[in-house]
Motif scaffolding. Structure first.
Motif, PDB file in Angstrom:
ATOM      1  N   VAL A  40      11.861  33.730  13.140  1.00 52.80           N
ATOM      2  CA  VAL A  40      12.581  33.662  14.400  1.00 52.80           C
ATOM      3  C   VAL A  40      14.045  34.653  14.206  1.00 52.80           C
ATOM      4  O   VAL A  40      14.581  35.303  14.917  1.00 52.80           O
ATOM      5  CB  VAL A  40      12.745  32.393  14.691  1.00 52.80           C
ATOM      6  CG1 VAL A  40      13.897  32.309  15.931  1.00 52.80           C
ATOM      7  CG2 VAL A  40      11.491  31.909  15.265  1.00 52.80           C
ATOM      8  N   VAL A  41      14.611  34.331  13.124  1.00 55.76           N
ATOM      9  CA  VAL A  41      15.860  34.512  12.520  1.00 55.76           C
ATOM     10  C   VAL A  41      15.921  36.242  12.281  1.00 55.76           C
ATOM     11  O   VAL A  41      16.655  36.813  12.961  1.00 55.76           O
ATOM     12  CB  VAL A  41      16.370  33.907  11.483  1.00 55.76           C
ATOM     13  CG1 VAL A  41      17.563  34.544  10.911  1.00 55.76           C
ATOM     14  CG2 VAL A  41      16.732  32.580  11.361  1.00 55.76           C
ATOM     15  N   VAL A  42      14.855  36.543  11.456  1.00 54.72           N
ATOM     16  CA  VAL A  42      14.615  38.067  11.369  1.00 54.72           C
ATOM     17  C   VAL A  42      14.577  38.742  12.776  1.00 54.72           C
ATOM     18  O   VAL A  42      14.915  39.730  13.007  1.00 54.72           O
ATOM     19  CB  VAL A  42      13.501  38.209  10.398  1.00 54.72           C
ATOM     20  CG1 VAL A  42      13.036  39.905  10.598  1.00 54.72           C
ATOM     21  CG2 VAL A  42      13.792  37.804   9.033  1.00 54.72           C
ATOM     22  N   LEU A  92       9.775  45.288  18.949  1.00 56.25           N
ATOM     23  CA  LEU A  92       9.030  44.807  17.901  1.00 56.25           C
ATOM     24  C   LEU A  92       9.816  43.563  17.465  1.00 56.25           C
ATOM     25  O   LEU A  92       9.425  42.465  17.035  1.00 56.25           O
ATOM     26  CB  LEU A  92       8.793  45.677  16.913  1.00 56.25           C
ATOM     27  CG  LEU A  92       7.689  46.641  16.857  1.00 56.25           C
ATOM     28  CD1 LEU A  92       7.834  47.376  15.776  1.00 56.25           C
ATOM     29  CD2 LEU A  92       6.502  46.037  17.256  1.00 56.25           C
ATOM     30  N   GLY A  93      11.058  43.461  17.378  1.00 60.00           N
ATOM     31  CA  GLY A  93      12.026  42.286  17.354  1.00 60.00           C
ATOM     32  C   GLY A  93      11.703  41.275  18.141  1.00 60.00           C
ATOM     33  O   GLY A  93      11.520  40.138  17.728  1.00 60.00           O
ATOM     34  N   ILE A  94      11.849  41.585  19.403  1.00 65.34           N
ATOM     35  CA  ILE A  94      11.382  40.588  20.554  1.00 65.34           C
ATOM     36  C   ILE A  94      10.078  39.984  20.186  1.00 65.34           C
ATOM     37  O   ILE A  94       9.780  38.862  20.399  1.00 65.34           O
ATOM     38  CB  ILE A  94      11.501  41.293  21.856  1.00 65.34           C
ATOM     39  CG1 ILE A  94      13.079  41.592  22.149  1.00 65.34           C
ATOM     40  CG2 ILE A  94      11.015  40.195  22.956  1.00 65.34           C
ATOM     41  CD1 ILE A  94      13.371  42.560  23.390  1.00 65.34           C
ATOM     42  N   GLY A  99       6.791  35.620  19.115  1.00 63.13           N
ATOM     43  CA  GLY A  99       5.515  35.106  18.379  1.00 63.13           C
ATOM     44  C   GLY A  99       6.111  34.108  17.421  1.00 63.13           C
ATOM     45  O   GLY A  99       5.026  32.918  17.376  1.00 63.13           O
ATOM     46  N   ALA A 100       7.142  34.084  16.658  1.00 63.89           N
ATOM     47  CA  ALA A 100       7.471  32.994  15.764  1.00 63.89           C
ATOM     48  C   ALA A 100       7.534  31.739  16.394  1.00 63.89           C
ATOM     49  O   ALA A 100       7.338  30.807  15.910  1.00 63.89           O
ATOM     50  CB  ALA A 100       8.731  33.538  14.783  1.00 63.89           C
ATOM     51  N   ILE A 101       8.203  31.967  17.566  1.00 63.38           N
ATOM     52  CA  ILE A 101       8.758  30.619  18.215  1.00 63.38           C
ATOM     53  C   ILE A 101       7.480  30.053  18.709  1.00 63.38           C
ATOM     54  O   ILE A 101       7.190  28.703  18.544  1.00 63.38           O
ATOM     55  CB  ILE A 101       9.557  30.799  19.614  1.00 63.38           C
ATOM     56  CG1 ILE A 101      11.128  30.982  19.189  1.00 63.38           C
ATOM     57  CG2 ILE A 101       9.689  29.494  20.517  1.00 63.38           C
ATOM     58  CD1 ILE A 101      11.839  31.620  19.997  1.00 63.38           C
TER      59      ILE A 101
END
Length: 216
Positions: A40-42, A92-94, A99-101
């Motif tokens: 999430v942070v990345v 991709l960052g979004i 996805g991580a959330i």
């Protein structure tokens, strides 16, 4: 000769049943909060960094002109290539952040999005490296030109002495620095997607994700 086990007797070769203190399943599932939170942070930081980088690449000459320095804009090929890469990497960052959330909420789709991001991000590292090498001469030429223009702009300032001016641009030194910076950035940007591609394909992780599917 192996004697058959009498009826009702315990099989000496049977695996020990899990005890109350056996936390193997718990230990195997600890990957989720660690790797999910870091992802999430990345994702958030990567999105912000790419947005800021795209803005600086497009508006750097305008910002310098606001500071009283008349400099040439970046070559069109550098602006276009940089802009397209930044747009793709922001998306991709979004994708990674969302996805991580979702993954932290044990949604199977989140795991798929994170794995997709890992593969796509590694692909973009290779594409970005190739694009940077193709446009390297244009970037170095622009940096040399901009350095000379900044030097001349500062020379017009009566408060700045000649010995206070920045050194004359050395094209070879700028090119060498750009190549080393490109290699370092490519390696740095490849680390986390490489880690996540391994994590998301591990057997215990795939079992965890499969259990989320059964629970929904």
């Amino acid at each position: 000769m192996i004697q058959p086990t009498p009826p009702g007797a315990a099989d000496p070769f049977a695996p020990y049943p899990p005890t109350a203190g056996d936390d193997r399943a718990e230990r195997q599932s600890r990957w989720l909060p660690v790797f999910g939170t870091i992802s999430v942070v990345v994702g958030v930081l990567g999105t912000c960094m790419q947005g800021a980088g795209a803005g600086m690449a497009i508006a750097s000459d305008r910002l310098l002109k606001l500071g009283g320095m008349d400099v040439s804009p970046a070559p069109k090929v550098v602006q276009y290539v940089g802009g397209v890469q930044a747009a793709v990497l922001m998306l991709l960052g979004i994708t990674l952040a969302v996805g991580a959330i979702m993954m932290l909420r044990r949604n199977p789709l989140g795991a798929k999005l994170v794995l997709f991001w890992a593969v796509a991000r590694l692909t973009m590292v290779v594409i970005g490296l190739g694009a940077a090498l193709v446009t390297l001469n244009a970037q170095v030429d622009w940096q040399v030109t901009m350095s000379s223009e900044i030097r001349e702009s500062l020379r017009k300032n009566p408060e700045i002495r000649e010995d206070q001016l920045p050194p004359i641009a050395d094209r070879a030194a700028i090119e060498k620095k750009a190549i080393w910076g490109l290699a370092g950035a490519s390696l740095a940007f490849a680390i986390w997607p490489f880690v996540m591609s391994i994590v998301m394909t591990r057997e215990n992780v795939r079992r965890d994700v499969a259990s989320w599917s059964r629970a929904t």
